[in-house]
Write an enzyme that holds these catalytic residues in place. Sequence first.
Site, PDB file in Angstrom:
ATOM      1  N   ASP A 225      19.281  11.940 -28.922  1.00 34.95           N
ATOM      2  CA  ASP A 225      19.834  12.771 -27.853  1.00 34.95           C
ATOM      3  C   ASP A 225      21.356  12.814 -27.901  1.00 34.95           C
ATOM      4  O   ASP A 225      21.962  13.830 -27.583  1.00 34.95           O
ATOM      5  CB  ASP A 225      19.350  12.268 -26.485  1.00 34.95           C
ATOM      6  CG  ASP A 225      17.950  12.784 -26.190  1.00 34.95           C
ATOM      7  OD1 ASP A 225      17.719  13.996 -26.400  1.00 34.95           O
ATOM      8  OD2 ASP A 225      17.087  11.998 -25.790  1.00 34.95           O
TER       9      ASP A 225
ATOM     10  N   CYS B 136      18.641   2.715 -31.263  1.00 37.18           N
ATOM     11  CA  CYS B 136      17.193   2.926 -31.342  1.00 37.18           C
ATOM     12  C   CYS B 136      16.831   4.367 -31.706  1.00 37.18           C
ATOM     13  O   CYS B 136      15.669   4.715 -31.772  1.00 37.18           O
ATOM     14  CB  CYS B 136      16.499   2.498 -30.045  1.00 37.18           C
ATOM     15  SG  CYS B 136      16.993   3.469 -28.627  1.00 37.18           S
TER      16      CYS B 136
ATOM     17  N   HIS C  74      10.103  15.014 -30.748  1.00 35.46           N
ATOM     18  CA  HIS C  74       9.325  13.802 -30.493  1.00 35.46           C
ATOM     19  C   HIS C  74       8.048  13.744 -31.321  1.00 35.46           C
ATOM     20  O   HIS C  74       7.499  12.672 -31.554  1.00 35.46           O
ATOM     21  CB  HIS C  74       9.018  13.671 -28.999  1.00 35.46           C
ATOM     22  CG  HIS C  74      10.206  13.191 -28.243  1.00 35.46           C
ATOM     23  ND1 HIS C  74      11.007  14.040 -27.511  1.00 35.46           N
ATOM     24  CD2 HIS C  74      10.764  11.973 -28.162  1.00 35.46           C
ATOM     25  CE1 HIS C  74      11.998  13.333 -27.004  1.00 35.46           C
ATOM     26  NE2 HIS C  74      11.877  12.090 -27.375  1.00 35.46           N
TER      27      HIS C  74
ATOM     28  N   GLU D 280      23.084   7.800 -24.625  1.00 31.95           N
ATOM     29  CA  GLU D 280      22.563   8.971 -25.349  1.00 31.95           C
ATOM     30  C   GLU D 280      23.124  10.274 -24.813  1.00 31.95           C
ATOM     31  O   GLU D 280      22.655  11.351 -25.150  1.00 31.95           O
ATOM     32  CB  GLU D 280      21.032   8.965 -25.365  1.00 31.95           C
ATOM     33  CG  GLU D 280      20.369   8.862 -24.015  1.00 31.95           C
ATOM     34  CD  GLU D 280      18.846   8.839 -24.111  1.00 31.95           C
ATOM     35  OE1 GLU D 280      18.276   9.152 -25.162  1.00 31.95           O
ATOM     36  OE2 GLU D 280      18.219   8.524 -23.083  1.00 31.95           O
TER      37      GLU D 280
HETATM   38  C1  PEP Z   1      17.093   8.921 -28.624  1.00 32.94           C
HETATM   39  O1  PEP Z   1      17.370   9.885 -27.916  1.00 32.94           O
HETATM   40  O2  PEP Z   1      17.720   8.618 -29.657  1.00 32.94           O
HETATM   41  C2  PEP Z   1      15.969   8.037 -28.278  1.00 32.94           C
HETATM   42  C3  PEP Z   1      15.756   6.911 -28.919  1.00 32.94           C
HETATM   43  O3  PEP Z   1      15.127   8.452 -27.299  1.00 32.94           O
HETATM   44  P1  PEP Z   1      14.038   9.640 -27.485  1.00 32.94           P
HETATM   45  O4  PEP Z   1      13.988   9.991 -28.940  1.00 32.94           O
HETATM   46  O5  PEP Z   1      12.750   9.125 -26.968  1.00 32.94           O
HETATM   47  O6  PEP Z   1      14.613  10.728 -26.638  1.00 32.94           O
HETATM   48 MG    MG Z   2      16.526  10.043 -25.943  1.00 35.91          MG
END
Ligand code: PEP
Ligand code: MG
Length: 535
Positions: A449, A496, A186, A425
């Site tokens: 994920d 996303c 992250h 995810e």
């Molecule tokens: C993902 O897992 O692709 C996502 C967009 O959520 P995050 O990166 O916040 O886990």
């Molecule tokens: Mg995620």
Amino acid sequence: MEKWSGIPVCPGVALGKLYVMRRPPEPPAAGERDPDRELKRLAWARARAEEQLEEQYRLALSRLGQDEADIFRLHRMMLEDPDFWAAACEPVETGATSARAGVLAAGERFADQLRTLEDPYLRARAEDVEEAARLVAAQLDGTQTAIRLPGPVILAADSLDPGELLNLERDKVLGLVLGRAAPSGHWAVLARAMGLPAVTGVAAEPEWDGRSAGLDGETGALYLEPDEGISRALSRKENAMTLRGKEQAEAAQRPAVTRSGRKMKVCANIGRPEEAAQALAQGADGVGLFRTEFLCLGWTECPGEEEQFQAYRQAVEAMQGRTVTIRTLDLGGDKQAPWLPPEEGENPALGLRGIRLTLARPELFVPQLRAVLRAAAFGPVALMFPMVTSPEEVRRARALLEQCRTQLEAEGVSAGTPEVGVMIETPAAALMAHELARMVDFFSLGTNDLTQYTLAADRQNPALAGLWDQRHPAVLDLIRRTARAAREAGIRTAVCGQLAADREMTAFLLEAGVDELSVPPADVAAVKAAVRALD
Ligand code: PEP
Ligand code: MG
């Protein structure tokens, strides 16, 4: 000049001085005494407190004046006093007290002595000694978690957690060089959103501190004391990138349509309401992912309904009629809020994360759902749930949402009607896409994920950076199945995760039937350009 090759994470160029961040040694486990470790921690905390005082001195001098600035110099002198320091260390060395207790006790003892003196000036110094001791203790407590940078620098650290990154003063950081952080963590998501050039896999030596450096976030190269030629080449690259960015940004204000006429919505991922305006300026067709947990990371407690409502409303209003997709709290894993006790268990990524946590803690979930419903009265909002693995979770979350709506109506508070979606995810969600599609208005593929769980490759583990591959055929197959199930049920599919910004995969995603991509604001223009280049 020396050159180090790391893994490129966020494009961009930085030229400036390196600041190598040092971390405190770990405290001994509860109930255990380790005088050596405690002494090291004490020395570390003193050095940090001295740095902090020096910075405050400079700030006060530039903004206020010499007299005000001298207060900080005085505190620093107290910390440098050999008698004071010996008094702080002695009980720690013998194992009688912890580092924290040692420095606070020394502060109190010296202050008491000063208070017995005749001279009013010296008596008044008692408070200064105590203040200086408290500063050291605050470093040990970790209450001074914000990283203080001496000026615009390239920050080098072993790793950074999302909270630390969020609290950085943006104008003081030119770029990031991390040693052991996975490119898919992250921290990388945030660095991209902040437009920070970043590289990982380069372990900075303490001696590099203060040396000049050049960073190329596109190639992953770090140059220590770059020569004229390299510095000039990096500056040229930076100018070219700015120019290209400007051209693309102009075109980004228009919708992205392929040459054969297929439209792809390109939205932005944000973590704070202020970023919505930035996303709009960069041509985003909406917000495809508002990571609401980022609102919480810097707080000492979970923001309440009112604070959340204000934040969501700000984003909704900033987007001027374009949809804002709000994801409910996805805490857990590497996103640990200071007010949420760390989870027990060896594998937090497989633990009480995302919707599991919010369903288990309605006191967190209900205020958030109410805040989202209230914000939806101000413009189009979509709500989505993270880390779903079963229809039952969606049923429970939707039931709670309806309860919140009924409550708001009974209270006479206006509420809107957001679309409701789930993030796909986990492999379970992708494999059950047909069933889930009947329960929601849209899917959003969280490929970060999805990749981690499909390939059993921890996105946080730098040793697996090669294995954690969003283009792996198994991941692509799950994406295709998900989009097909959505199409058959007549709902839309967004992506996303980071794959959405991978321009070499834009054609694949279009073909798979994806309707919307959501990427960091800085990537919107380039992704729109990639869509336009396809036929
Ligand atoms: C993902 O897992 O692709 C996502 C967009 O959520 P995050 O990166 O916040 O886990
Ligand atoms: Mg995620």
